[in-house]
Design a protein around this motif. Structure first.
Motif, PDB file in Angstrom:
ATOM      1  N   THR A 255       0.800  -1.223   0.000  1.00  0.00           N
ATOM      2  CA  THR A 255       0.000   0.000   0.000  1.00  0.00           C
ATOM      3  C   THR A 255       0.833   1.273   0.000  1.00  0.00           C
ATOM      4  OG1 THR A 255      -0.122   0.076   2.413  1.00  0.00           O
ATOM      5  CG2 THR A 255      -1.855  -1.160   1.259  1.00  0.00           C
ATOM      6  N   SER A 256       2.160   1.154   0.232  1.00  0.00           N
ATOM      7  CA  SER A 256       2.915   2.406   0.309  1.00  0.00           C
ATOM      8  C   SER A 256       4.332   2.361  -0.250  1.00  0.00           C
ATOM      9  CB  SER A 256       2.970   2.905   1.758  1.00  0.00           C
ATOM     10  OG  SER A 256       3.661   1.982   2.559  1.00  0.00           O
ATOM     11  N   CYS A 257       5.108   1.313   0.027  1.00  0.00           N
ATOM     12  CA  CYS A 257       6.505   1.354  -0.390  1.00  0.00           C
ATOM     13  C   CYS A 257       7.132  -0.028  -0.424  1.00  0.00           C
ATOM     14  CB  CYS A 257       7.310   2.251   0.542  1.00  0.00           C
ATOM     15  SG  CYS A 257       7.374   1.670   2.253  1.00  0.00           S
ATOM     16  N   PHE A 258       8.288  -0.095  -1.091  1.00  0.00           N
ATOM     17  CA  PHE A 258       9.094  -1.312  -1.149  1.00  0.00           C
ATOM     18  C   PHE A 258      10.548  -0.898  -1.003  1.00  0.00           C
ATOM     19  CE2 PHE A 258      11.929  -3.986  -3.649  1.00  0.00           C
ATOM     20  CZ  PHE A 258      11.716  -5.216  -3.060  1.00  0.00           C
ATOM     21  N   TYR A 259      11.227  -1.482  -0.028  1.00  0.00           N
ATOM     22  CA  TYR A 259      12.662  -1.285   0.140  1.00  0.00           C
ATOM     23  C   TYR A 259      13.294  -2.674   0.160  1.00  0.00           C
ATOM     24  CZ  TYR A 259      11.295   3.421   1.540  1.00  0.00           C
ATOM     25  OH  TYR A 259      10.749   4.675   1.577  1.00  0.00           O
ATOM     26  N   GLY A 260      14.068  -2.998  -0.864  1.00  0.00           N
ATOM     27  CA  GLY A 260      14.643  -4.331  -0.999  1.00  0.00           C
ATOM     28  C   GLY A 260      15.802  -4.596  -0.058  1.00  0.00           C
ATOM     29  N   ALA A 261      16.546  -3.563   0.309  1.00  0.00           N
ATOM     30  CA  ALA A 261      17.696  -3.709   1.202  1.00  0.00           C
ATOM     31  C   ALA A 261      17.879  -2.400   1.950  1.00  0.00           C
ATOM     32  CB  ALA A 261      18.949  -4.076   0.430  1.00  0.00           C
ATOM     33  N   GLN A 262      17.187  -2.277   3.056  1.00  0.00           N
ATOM     34  CA  GLN A 262      17.191  -1.043   3.841  1.00  0.00           C
ATOM     35  C   GLN A 262      17.980  -1.275   5.129  1.00  0.00           C
ATOM     36  OE1 GLN A 262      13.353   0.139   5.465  1.00  0.00           O
ATOM     37  NE2 GLN A 262      13.750   2.259   4.903  1.00  0.00           N
ATOM     38  N   ILE A 263      18.879  -0.368   5.445  1.00  0.00           N
ATOM     39  CA  ILE A 263      19.679  -0.477   6.671  1.00  0.00           C
ATOM     40  C   ILE A 263      18.860   0.033   7.857  1.00  0.00           C
ATOM     41  CG2 ILE A 263      21.774   0.277   7.869  1.00  0.00           C
ATOM     42  CD1 ILE A 263      23.065   0.572   5.075  1.00  0.00           C
ATOM     43  N   TRP A 264      18.811  -0.779   8.901  1.00  0.00           N
ATOM     44  CA  TRP A 264      18.127  -0.418  10.142  1.00  0.00           C
ATOM     45  C   TRP A 264      19.159  -0.435  11.263  1.00  0.00           C
ATOM     46  CZ3 TRP A 264      12.449  -1.234  11.277  1.00  0.00           C
ATOM     47  CH2 TRP A 264      11.681  -1.146  10.108  1.00  0.00           C
ATOM     48  N   ARG A 265      19.023   0.506  12.201  1.00  0.00           N
ATOM     49  CA  ARG A 265      19.952   0.634  13.328  1.00  0.00           C
ATOM     50  C   ARG A 265      19.204   0.437  14.644  1.00  0.00           C
ATOM     51  NH1 ARG A 265      24.668   2.238  11.810  1.00  0.00           N
ATOM     52  NH2 ARG A 265      24.968   3.303   9.837  1.00  0.00           N
ATOM     53  N   VAL A 266      19.950  -0.050  15.640  1.00  0.00           N
ATOM     54  CA  VAL A 266      19.370  -0.261  16.960  1.00  0.00           C
ATOM     55  C   VAL A 266      19.392   1.044  17.747  1.00  0.00           C
ATOM     56  CG1 VAL A 266      21.445  -0.958  18.232  1.00  0.00           C
ATOM     57  CG2 VAL A 266      19.243  -1.947  18.840  1.00  0.00           C
ATOM     58  N   ALA A 267      18.389   1.234  18.569  1.00  0.00           N
ATOM     59  CA  ALA A 267      18.284   2.417  19.426  1.00  0.00           C
ATOM     60  C   ALA A 267      17.229   2.122  20.491  1.00  0.00           C
ATOM     61  CB  ALA A 267      17.890   3.643  18.614  1.00  0.00           C
ATOM     62  N   SER A 268      17.075   3.038  21.409  1.00  0.00           N
ATOM     63  CA  SER A 268      15.970   2.961  22.368  1.00  0.00           C
ATOM     64  C   SER A 268      14.775   3.659  21.739  1.00  0.00           C
ATOM     65  CB  SER A 268      16.337   3.655  23.670  1.00  0.00           C
ATOM     66  OG  SER A 268      17.373   2.957  24.315  1.00  0.00           O
ATOM     67  N   ALA A 269      13.605   3.044  21.877  1.00  0.00           N
ATOM     68  CA  ALA A 269      12.386   3.621  21.303  1.00  0.00           C
ATOM     69  C   ALA A 269      12.096   4.959  21.967  1.00  0.00           C
ATOM     70  CB  ALA A 269      11.219   2.671  21.482  1.00  0.00           C
ATOM     71  N   LYS A 270      11.889   5.972  21.152  1.00  0.00           N
ATOM     72  CA  LYS A 270      11.574   7.302  21.685  1.00  0.00           C
ATOM     73  C   LYS A 270      10.087   7.453  21.982  1.00  0.00           C
ATOM     74  CE  LYS A 270      15.404   9.675  19.337  1.00  0.00           C
ATOM     75  NZ  LYS A 270      16.348   8.808  19.909  1.00  0.00           N
ATOM     76  N   VAL A 271       9.266   6.626  21.318  1.00  0.00           N
ATOM     77  CA  VAL A 271       7.816   6.642  21.516  1.00  0.00           C
ATOM     78  C   VAL A 271       7.313   5.201  21.575  1.00  0.00           C
ATOM     79  CG1 VAL A 271       7.458   8.860  20.350  1.00  0.00           C
ATOM     80  CG2 VAL A 271       7.353   6.742  19.037  1.00  0.00           C
ATOM     81  N   SER A 272       6.116   5.018  22.079  1.00  0.00           N
ATOM     82  CA  SER A 272       5.484   3.700  22.077  1.00  0.00           C
ATOM     83  C   SER A 272       4.986   3.392  20.674  1.00  0.00           C
ATOM     84  CB  SER A 272       4.315   3.673  23.064  1.00  0.00           C
ATOM     85  OG  SER A 272       4.790   3.862  24.367  1.00  0.00           O
ATOM     86  N   GLY A 273       4.810   2.105  20.384  1.00  0.00           N
ATOM     87  CA  GLY A 273       4.320   1.707  19.074  1.00  0.00           C
ATOM     88  C   GLY A 273       4.083   0.218  19.009  1.00  0.00           C
ATOM     89  N   ILE A 274       4.076  -0.305  17.779  1.00  0.00           N
ATOM     90  CA  ILE A 274       3.855  -1.723  17.529  1.00  0.00           C
ATOM     91  C   ILE A 274       5.013  -2.253  16.692  1.00  0.00           C
ATOM     92  CG2 ILE A 274       2.326  -3.425  16.430  1.00  0.00           C
ATOM     93  CD1 ILE A 274       1.018  -2.165  18.832  1.00  0.00           C
ATOM     94  N   CYS A 275       5.525  -3.415  17.054  1.00  0.00           N
ATOM     95  CA  CYS A 275       6.612  -4.042  16.312  1.00  0.00           C
ATOM     96  C   CYS A 275       6.098  -4.474  14.941  1.00  0.00           C
ATOM     97  CB  CYS A 275       7.149  -5.243  17.079  1.00  0.00           C
ATOM     98  SG  CYS A 275       8.429  -6.164  16.200  1.00  0.00           S
ATOM     99  N   ALA A 276       6.761  -4.014  13.885  1.00  0.00           N
ATOM    100  CA  ALA A 276       6.346  -4.341  12.518  1.00  0.00           C
ATOM    101  C   ALA A 276       6.570  -5.808  12.196  1.00  0.00           C
ATOM    102  CB  ALA A 276       7.109  -3.475  11.521  1.00  0.00           C
ATOM    103  N   LEU A 277       7.416  -6.490  12.935  1.00  0.00           N
ATOM    104  CA  LEU A 277       7.716  -7.891  12.668  1.00  0.00           C
ATOM    105  C   LEU A 277       6.806  -8.826  13.446  1.00  0.00           C
ATOM    106  CD1 LEU A 277       9.686  -9.807  11.186  1.00  0.00           C
ATOM    107  CD2 LEU A 277      11.137  -9.683  13.198  1.00  0.00           C
ATOM    108  N   SER A 278       6.653  -8.584  14.735  1.00  0.00           N
ATOM    109  CA  SER A 278       5.921  -9.512  15.596  1.00  0.00           C
ATOM    110  C   SER A 278       4.521  -9.048  15.973  1.00  0.00           C
ATOM    111  CB  SER A 278       6.706  -9.753  16.886  1.00  0.00           C
ATOM    112  OG  SER A 278       6.747  -8.566  17.663  1.00  0.00           O
ATOM    113  N   GLY A 279       4.254  -7.755  15.854  1.00  0.00           N
ATOM    114  CA  GLY A 279       2.964  -7.218  16.281  1.00  0.00           C
ATOM    115  C   GLY A 279       2.895  -6.943  17.777  1.00  0.00           C
ATOM    116  N   GLN A 280       3.998  -7.167  18.490  1.00  0.00           N
ATOM    117  CA  GLN A 280       4.027  -6.933  19.931  1.00  0.00           C
ATOM    118  C   GLN A 280       4.079  -5.433  20.221  1.00  0.00           C
ATOM    119  OE1 GLN A 280       7.598  -9.037  20.948  1.00  0.00           O
ATOM    120  NE2 GLN A 280       6.502 -10.944  21.380  1.00  0.00           N
ATOM    121  N   PRO A 281       3.536  -5.027  21.363  1.00  0.00           N
ATOM    122  CA  PRO A 281       3.623  -3.615  21.728  1.00  0.00           C
ATOM    123  C   PRO A 281       5.057  -3.216  22.046  1.00  0.00           C
ATOM    124  CG  PRO A 281       2.442  -4.866  23.418  1.00  0.00           C
ATOM    125  CD  PRO A 281       2.774  -5.822  22.316  1.00  0.00           C
ATOM    126  N   ILE A 282       5.406  -1.993  21.693  1.00  0.00           N
ATOM    127  CA  ILE A 282       6.713  -1.412  22.003  1.00  0.00           C
ATOM    128  C   ILE A 282       6.474  -0.273  22.976  1.00  0.00           C
ATOM    129  CG2 ILE A 282       8.675  -0.115  21.084  1.00  0.00           C
ATOM    130  CD1 ILE A 282       8.250  -1.622  18.427  1.00  0.00           C
TER     131      ILE A 282
END
Length: 140
Positions: free
Chosen positions: A74-101
């Motif tokens: 529905t919005s985008c495709f990134y075939g190889a996107q770099i992601w970095r680790v950090a502490s969450a600045k806001v609450s949200g939902i994990c895009a992989l597991s659906g667990q609350p963050i």
């Protein structure tokens, strides 16, 4: 002659929505988060409100960075996107597991760039990535 009572179109939509392959085709219907692929560990988003999202771990480049394939029909495709680790600045939902963050949880997020990626505010729990591919510690 037997006539099928199942509408083929409805069955197709139901199979596509479930994220599973047809069981009579001999497909493995185990959780996508536990299956590996040739390009890395693959996991489909389990959030019921995001059936169009597919997230795959391609590679762990370091303990702090990973390469993610992000497919959102529905919005985008990134075939190889770099992601970095950090502490969450806001609450949200994990895009992989659906667990609350919760604010402060260890998460991966897309690397900052200009222009900002469409999924710039997405997060994946570090524990969710570790569940599909634990960080390998090389012994020297």
């Amino acid at each position: 002659m037997l006539v099928s009572q199942v509408d083929p179109w409805a069955q197709t939509i139901r199979l596509l929505s479930s994220g599973l392959r047809c069981s009579d085709a001999g497909a493995d219907t185990t959780s996508a988060a536990k299956r590996g692929t040739g390009y890395g560990c693959e996991a489909m988003s389990s959030t019921s409100h995001l059936p169009h999202l597919k997230v795959s771990l391609i590679e762990r480049t370091t303990s702090l960075t990973v390469i993610i394939a992000w497919r959102d029909s529905t919005s985008c495709f990134y075939g190889a996107q770099i992601w970095r680790v950090a502490s969450a600045k806001v609450s949200g939902i994990c895009a992989l597991s659906g667990q609350p963050i919760r604010r402060g949880d260890r998460v991966f997020h897309p690397q900052r760039s200009k222009p900002e990626p469409v999924n710039a505010h997405a997060m994946i729990l570090e524990s969710a990535l570790s569940a599909i591919e634990p960080l390998q510690i090389s012994q020297v």
